[in-house]
Design an enzyme around this catalytic site. Sequence first.
Site, PDB file in Angstrom:
ATOM      1  N   ASP A 127     -88.918   3.504  -0.508  1.00  0.00           N
ATOM      2  CA  ASP A 127     -88.042   2.333  -0.677  1.00  0.00           C
ATOM      3  C   ASP A 127     -87.555   2.132  -2.103  1.00  0.00           C
ATOM      4  OD1 ASP A 127     -90.493   1.694  -1.752  1.00  0.00           O
ATOM      5  OD2 ASP A 127     -90.505  -0.374  -1.010  1.00  0.00           O
ATOM      6  N   GLU A 128     -87.633   3.160  -2.948  1.00  0.00           N
ATOM      7  CA  GLU A 128     -87.141   3.002  -4.314  1.00  0.00           C
ATOM      8  C   GLU A 128     -86.637   4.335  -4.849  1.00  0.00           C
ATOM      9  OE1 GLU A 128     -90.046   2.180  -7.377  1.00  0.00           O
ATOM     10  OE2 GLU A 128     -91.652   2.982  -6.114  1.00  0.00           O
TER      11      GLU A 128
ATOM     12  N   ASP B  90     -84.686  -0.885  -5.886  1.00  0.00           N
ATOM     13  CA  ASP B  90     -85.914  -1.178  -5.145  1.00  0.00           C
ATOM     14  C   ASP B  90     -85.590  -2.101  -3.976  1.00  0.00           C
ATOM     15  OD1 ASP B  90     -88.580  -1.311  -4.477  1.00  0.00           O
ATOM     16  OD2 ASP B  90     -89.059  -2.860  -5.949  1.00  0.00           O
TER      17      ASP B  90
END
Length: 449
Positions: A119-120, A16
């Site tokens: 974003d993860e 993350d």
Amino acid sequence: MEQDPRSQERCIFHIDVNSAFLSWSAVKRLSENPKATDLRTIPSAVGGDVKTRHGIITAKSIPAKKYGVTTGEPVVKALQKCPQLVLIPSDFKTYRTYSKAFMDILHRYCPAVEQASIDEAYMDMTGLSENFAAYSERTGIWFPECAAMQIKNEIRDTLGFTVNVGISVNKLLAKTASDFEKPDRIHTLYPDELEEKFWPMPIDRLFGCGPATAGKLKAIGMDTIGEAAHADPDILRAILGEKAGGYIYKSANGISDSPVETEEEDARGYSNEMTTAVDITRENYAREMPPLIRELSRSVSRRLKRDGVRAFTVGVMVKTDSFKRHSRQTKLPDSTDKEQIIEKTAGTLMEQLLFGRGGLFQKGNRIRLAGVFATGLDRGNYHQISLMEALENMKSAEMERSAREKAGAEKKQRAALDDMMKKIRSRYGQDAVRKGAKPDADENNTAER
């Protein structure tokens, strides 16, 4: 080096990006102006219309969090908490650029990557401990933590932003672990750590437990994840419904069988890379690099054959001691899955990349990681073989035919000899023919006398 017994279990990472939108905007600003203030070091946030100061907060810095600024709250409210809050506009073009670079790094370390959002991502690292053996030996850190460390540090050192890595045996616990203390951290949450790390957490921190569900559980005195884990599952189903109640009970006990949903591998190709046991230089190249390329090529070839595909393009990549990646590739006249062809092509490309005109060794670089990849995949059941491959096939077929003919001739000779010996023994007795033996010295002397 001794291995952590838990490294033999299913191994899932959740990666993350820390304050992704803010971090990516900060990195872009610093790349354009190295003297600019790093937004991550001051109270700052991404959100809304910067001029009118309307809208909501979509990302915040850690200093802003200390003022109580939260993601999703109105900008006006955030400014009341922190009047000096620096607001910046959203920049989705930049976000997409850094997200792609982030995912590209993950795919180089692991073939099974599921992008959960911009974003993860989840990574299924099961069975990949050997790929990090050299790094583990050098750092003294067990797998899988050594793998998480290498991935985390490369993202930070090459892309300029930090990530958290959560490690566990399933996606639920890995995601929970990655949300522990930030930034730039690695956390584990194994089944034997639930009582210490997981069960004391507030029930609304359980992934998939929304505000309404959390409210119903708190109303009956279930304030923590542990209290839900030890509750009667029938009570949970009665309060929340069959499906939701069952989910909360299983999740609170750390149970999840959700797989890492990977994209089809043919969209990206096949690759394998390893950290070198020692930095490779011009001086030790001949000793260190060929065995490494051979092993990497064997791995790529094996996976191509496993999935019944062939590749038109073979390439190599390296990471230098300055953490920069470089690659070179070539298109083959025909697709292949053969280890020997991949190895020979990769070896030639590696020599060009390192020793060629303007090569990395000429620039004084040292190599700390090397990889081999195969792309441009051919999934057809039939393919047009090259002249060289046709000649190799003919040669192999001829050798097999000759071997069969020789074996057949020898069999006929033995049969004829056996038949002749049977006839002689039948006429002259069983002792008429015996196997020959070299006479000893006394027998020779007696014969001569």
